[in-house]
Structures are given as structure tokens and as C-alpha cells.
Design an enzyme around this catalytic site. Sequence first.
Site, PDB file in Angstrom:
ATOM      1  N   LYS A 112     -29.339 -20.597 -65.613  1.00  0.00           N
ATOM      2  CA  LYS A 112     -29.803 -20.901 -66.961  1.00  0.00           C
ATOM      3  C   LYS A 112     -30.672 -22.144 -67.001  1.00  0.00           C
ATOM      4  O   LYS A 112     -31.247 -22.463 -68.033  1.00  0.00           O
ATOM      5  CB  LYS A 112     -28.607 -21.093 -67.890  1.00  0.00           C
ATOM      6  CG  LYS A 112     -27.973 -19.746 -68.199  1.00  0.00           C
ATOM      7  CD  LYS A 112     -26.517 -19.830 -68.516  1.00  0.00           C
ATOM      8  CE  LYS A 112     -25.927 -18.437 -68.615  1.00  0.00           C
ATOM      9  NZ  LYS A 112     -24.602 -18.341 -68.031  1.00  0.00           N
ATOM     10  N   LYS A 191     -24.206  -2.374 -63.999  1.00  0.00           N
ATOM     11  CA  LYS A 191     -22.859  -2.921 -64.160  1.00  0.00           C
ATOM     12  C   LYS A 191     -22.541  -3.053 -65.653  1.00  0.00           C
ATOM     13  O   LYS A 191     -23.366  -3.570 -66.410  1.00  0.00           O
ATOM     14  CB  LYS A 191     -22.805  -4.298 -63.481  1.00  0.00           C
ATOM     15  CG  LYS A 191     -21.501  -5.033 -63.700  1.00  0.00           C
ATOM     16  CD  LYS A 191     -21.579  -6.454 -63.147  1.00  0.00           C
ATOM     17  CE  LYS A 191     -20.247  -7.151 -63.241  1.00  0.00           C
ATOM     18  NZ  LYS A 191     -20.090  -8.151 -64.235  1.00  0.00           N
ATOM     19  N   LYS A 194     -21.108  -7.266 -71.211  1.00  0.00           N
ATOM     20  CA  LYS A 194     -21.522  -7.506 -72.598  1.00  0.00           C
ATOM     21  C   LYS A 194     -22.937  -8.060 -72.656  1.00  0.00           C
ATOM     22  O   LYS A 194     -23.648  -7.853 -73.624  1.00  0.00           O
ATOM     23  CB  LYS A 194     -20.520  -8.384 -73.348  1.00  0.00           C
ATOM     24  CG  LYS A 194     -20.337  -9.748 -72.755  1.00  0.00           C
ATOM     25  CD  LYS A 194     -19.277 -10.514 -73.509  1.00  0.00           C
ATOM     26  CE  LYS A 194     -18.816 -11.721 -72.711  1.00  0.00           C
ATOM     27  NZ  LYS A 194     -17.978 -11.408 -71.554  1.00  0.00           N
TER      28      LYS A 194
END
Length: 321
Positions: A112, A191, A194
Site C-alpha cells: 500500500k 481467490k 472480500k
Amino acid sequence: MRLLTGIQSTGVPHLGNILGAIRPMIERSRPAGVEAFAFIADLHSLTALRDAHTRLHNTRAVAAAWLACGFDTSRHVFYRQSRVPQVCELMWYLACLAPYPMLANAHSFKDKSARLAEVNAGLFTYPVLMAADILLFDAEKVPVGKDQIQHLEITRDLAHTFNRLYEPLFVVPAAEVDAQVKVIPGTDGQKMSKSYNNTINIFLEEKALRKSVMSIITDSTPLELPKNPDTCTVFKLFALVAPEEETQELRSRYLAGGFGYGQAKNLLFEKLLDTFREERRRFSELMAHPEELDRALAQGEEKARQLADDKLRRIRECLGF
Ligand code: ADP
Ligand code: TRP
């Protein structure tokens, strides 16, 4: 043998979480002599989720999923991380032992760090909080997915550092990555996660569950032609939940042709309902009665806080506080 694992409350548990994390941990916690600690990492969820209502809902959903799948809270310790604030104190001590580059190089942060303006300090110290979760309770084995191995390395590193500088107070834990647990594919074949918006939530009501099963992406092989079960997500998911015999039967139908993906999806939908009938019933019951969930958690939280206080007393002494 003491096992410990946590699941963040950033979402409602999906089939991947259940087959990949919750069920395997429950299986591991069954043998006599195993002491299992399972907790909801709601403090960790704050690194990614700001909304309080969503967090509360997810925290309850994760707790309900553990209970609905049969985690034995009378024998083991079940708690919300936020109700054991002692982990935050230990986190500070460990943070002061953690070299900056070790945290800066963690994948979870590095992935990130291209957009640093969006990164909060909690995300940077995420692995230290995780180390505190584990070391506070002297966990020996930590069942996790592959993506968490580096966090366990950091935990081990911090335990060694403390043990060397002060006293050997910490058990050095090992990650336990189950080679038998497969990666559960999502509705798009990647995969299930969420973050990819491809999850199947087995606790949805029937109509919505059917809709999510029907949304599984398949190829465009015409109905009459034979189909390859091994590249089909519907088949893969069926095989993960159905007994071997039924899976072989479905394989033959794929190979024979004249069998469409719509039919396969219907079979998968029915199989999911059938396999998780009791879990679904229990989950909705618990979600409708959060006081029952709170009661199950409060018992574990009391025990966890006691253990944490004992451990912290010794840690503070070592550190000269
Ligand atoms: P998500 O990818 O949806 O954000 P998490 O990273 O919160 O899920 O995962 C929680 C636990 O569930 C971890 O132990 C992880 O290994 C397991 N898990 C998540 N998705 C899958 C999957 N598709 N297959 C197997 N295990 C999974
Ligand atoms: N970081 C873990 C995950 O995203 C969740 C977690 C937090 C955890 N603390 C833990 C897992 C301690 C094992 C032990 O999956």
C-alpha cells in the site's frame, strides 16, 4: 499445546474464510490437550474500516460464524480483541523494539505504500499489534493463511529480541500453514476475497444465496457438449463441500455433455443449503440475539483479561515500569 488465531472484522465471513480458516481451526482445537484461543481482530479492522456500525455488525457476524460452525467456547477462549485492551499496552513495548525497516518492508504495508498519503500509522504498526495478540498469550502455534507468514516472522523476531534483552518471557510461536487447506475460488474464479468482490456468503437468505451462486462465471461451452470440470468454478466449489461419491457423479455428468452450467449451479446451491443447514440456522438465531453472542464472548474475555494481566505484570517488571 496452545493454539491462537484471529480474524479481522472487516467483512462478514465468506465461504473462503469458513473453509480456509474457521473450520480448520475448529478441527485443530478438538483433540484433548489442545487449548485454543480464537478472537475477532476488531482493533485491526480499524486500519481499513472507519464506519462504526459496519464494524459492530461485522464483529457480531464473525463471532456468530465461529459459534455456528461449532467452536467450543466452554473449553476454549473466545473474545473480541478490543475487550482485551492489554494487547495495546504490549504493542507499545514491542513497537519500541521493532526496527523501522522491518515494518517498512512488511508486504502488508509495502503493497500500500505506493499511495502513502492514504496509509495510516495503524497500518504500519499492524504487525506489532498482531505480535502482541500472539505473545501476550504464550501461543505456540498460530494457524494462518500463507499471506500471514511474514507477520509471524516479525512476531518471532520481536519475541527473540525481548527474550535476549530482558528475560526469556515469551514463547516463540510458529506459523501453522495447513497444506491441505485449498484456496477457495470466488465467483470470478480468482481467490475468494472480500477485496475482489467475488465472495459467496453462505449465511445469506436463500434467495440472495441463490443469486450469488448463479453469478459464478462459467465459459460458453454449449449445453450439449462435454465440459471440463477441472476448470469450472462451480465444480470446484461443489467438490469442496460434497462427499467424494457425489463429486464423481457430477464429474461424469460434466464429461458426458447434455448437462448445463445452470443445472450445475442449482446442484451447488442445494448442496450449500444442505451442508450448512445447521450453521445457517444457528447464525441467524445468534444475529437476531446479540445478547447471546455477548454472553459467549464475555466469558472468554474475562479469562483472556486475567491471563493478560498476569503476563503484563511480569513484562512491566522486566522493563522497569
Ligand atoms: P479476505 O481475503 O476476504 O480479506 P481475510 O484476509 O480476512 O479474507 O482472511 C481471513 C482468513 O480466511 C485467513 O486465515 C485466510 O487465509 C482465510 N481465507 C480467506 N480467503 C480464503 C480463500 N479464498 N481460501 C482459503 N482461505 C481463505
Ligand atoms: N492479520 C490476520 C489476518 O488478516 C488477523 C490477525 C490479527 C491474526 N491478529 C492475529 C491472526 C493473531 C493470527 C494471530 O488474517
